[in-house]
Structures are given as C-alpha cells and as structure tokens.
Design a protein around this motif. Structure first.
Motif, PDB file in Angstrom:
ATOM      1  N   PHE A 177       0.828  -1.204   0.000  1.00 20.00           N
ATOM      2  CA  PHE A 177       0.000   0.000   0.000  1.00 20.00           C
ATOM      3  C   PHE A 177       0.864   1.257   0.000  1.00 20.00           C
ATOM      4  O   PHE A 177       0.624   2.188  -0.781  1.00 20.00           O
ATOM      5  N   ALA A 178       1.880   1.292   0.836  1.00 21.08           N
ATOM      6  CA  ALA A 178       2.767   2.459   0.913  1.00 21.08           C
ATOM      7  C   ALA A 178       3.525   2.637  -0.397  1.00 21.08           C
ATOM      8  O   ALA A 178       3.670   3.757  -0.895  1.00 21.08           O
ATOM      9  N   GLY A 179       3.991   1.522  -0.980  1.00 18.49           N
ATOM     10  CA  GLY A 179       4.696   1.603  -2.263  1.00 18.49           C
ATOM     11  C   GLY A 179       3.787   2.111  -3.369  1.00 18.49           C
ATOM     12  O   GLY A 179       4.189   2.927  -4.193  1.00 18.49           O
ATOM     13  N   GLY A 180       2.556   1.640  -3.402  1.00 21.49           N
ATOM     14  CA  GLY A 180       1.596   2.104  -4.398  1.00 21.49           C
ATOM     15  C   GLY A 180       1.274   3.573  -4.240  1.00 21.49           C
ATOM     16  O   GLY A 180       1.155   4.305  -5.218  1.00 21.49           O
ATOM     17  N   THR A 181       1.126   4.006  -2.997  1.00 20.26           N
ATOM     18  CA  THR A 181       0.847   5.419  -2.734  1.00 20.26           C
ATOM     19  C   THR A 181       2.008   6.297  -3.172  1.00 20.26           C
ATOM     20  O   THR A 181       1.805   7.332  -3.821  1.00 20.26           O
ATOM     21  N   LEU A 182       3.221   5.882  -2.831  1.00 20.84           N
ATOM     22  CA  LEU A 182       4.401   6.653  -3.245  1.00 20.84           C
ATOM     23  C   LEU A 182       4.544   6.666  -4.763  1.00 20.84           C
ATOM     24  O   LEU A 182       4.851   7.706  -5.351  1.00 20.84           O
ATOM     25  N   PHE A 183       4.347   5.524  -5.383  1.00 19.21           N
ATOM     26  CA  PHE A 183       4.450   5.437  -6.841  1.00 19.21           C
ATOM     27  C   PHE A 183       3.390   6.312  -7.504  1.00 19.21           C
ATOM     28  O   PHE A 183       3.667   7.009  -8.480  1.00 19.21           O
ATOM     29  N   GLY A 184       2.164   6.296  -6.978  1.00 18.24           N
ATOM     30  CA  GLY A 184       1.098   7.125  -7.524  1.00 18.24           C
ATOM     31  C   GLY A 184       1.382   8.602  -7.367  1.00 18.24           C
ATOM     32  O   GLY A 184       1.174   9.387  -8.283  1.00 18.24           O
ATOM     33  N   THR A 185       1.889   8.993  -6.199  1.00 22.71           N
ATOM     34  CA  THR A 185       2.234  10.403  -5.965  1.00 22.71           C
ATOM     35  C   THR A 185       3.362  10.839  -6.874  1.00 22.71           C
ATOM     36  O   THR A 185       3.303  11.908  -7.494  1.00 22.71           O
ATOM     37  N   PHE A 186       4.382  10.006  -6.991  1.00 22.27           N
ATOM     38  CA  PHE A 186       5.520  10.317  -7.862  1.00 22.27           C
ATOM     39  C   PHE A 186       5.067  10.369  -9.321  1.00 22.27           C
ATOM     40  O   PHE A 186       5.467  11.257 -10.075  1.00 22.27           O
ATOM     41  N   GLY A 187       4.201   9.438  -9.707  1.00 25.72           N
ATOM     42  CA  GLY A 187       3.692   9.418 -11.081  1.00 25.72           C
ATOM     43  C   GLY A 187       2.878  10.654 -11.399  1.00 25.72           C
ATOM     44  O   GLY A 187       2.987  11.224 -12.480  1.00 25.72           O
TER      45      GLY A 187
END
Length: 89
Positions: A10-20
């Motif tokens: 979940f944290a990785g997805g959130t970071l990836f989404g924010t960065f994206g």
C-alpha cells in the motif's frame, strides 16, 4: 500474506502514484505532450492530403467509366436500330 507485506504494498503504491502524478504534471512532461499532439496534427494533415488525392482520382475514374458506359450504350442502340431497319425491308 502478512500485514506488513500488505502495508508495504500500500505504501509503495501510494508513493508510486504520488511520484507518477508529479511526473505527469511536470513542465517537461507537458512539453512532451505538446510535441506528441503537434506530431499527431501533422500526421492528420498528411493523411487528409492523401485522402483528398485518392478521392480526386476516384472521381476521375468514375467519370471516365460513366463516359465509357454512355458510349457503349449509344453504340448498342445504334446497332439495334440498324438491325431493325434490316429486318423491316
């Protein structure tokens, strides 16, 4: 699957989404979008020019075919008239 694995995903997805999201809305990305859109418009203009050329050629072919059919029909009508005159005598 442990709770730590789920939390890490979940944290990785959130970071990836924010960065994206930041990456997609950056100035460089917008320049890339503009260049892609401009290339698309150039391609559209090129395709439309080709389509216009093909349509003009098709119209010329159609007109020639109609002229040929009219000439053939006139010749057949003339031959039919000659045959009728020959049979009446």
């Amino acid at each position: 699957m442990s709770i730590y694995t789920k939390l890490a995903c979940f944290a990785g997805g959130t970071l990836f989404g924010t960065f994206g999201l930041k990456l997609l809305s950056s100035r460089d990305a917008k320049k890339a979008y503009v260049h892609v859109a401009a290339a698309g418009l150039r391609m559209k203009d090129s395709v439309m020019g080709t389509v216009t050329c093909v349509q003009e050629n098709a119209a010329d072919i159609l007109a020639s075919a109609r002229d040929l059919n009219e000439a053939r029909a006139a010749k057949e009508a003339e031959e039919a008239a000659v045959d009728l005159e020959g049979k009446e005598v």
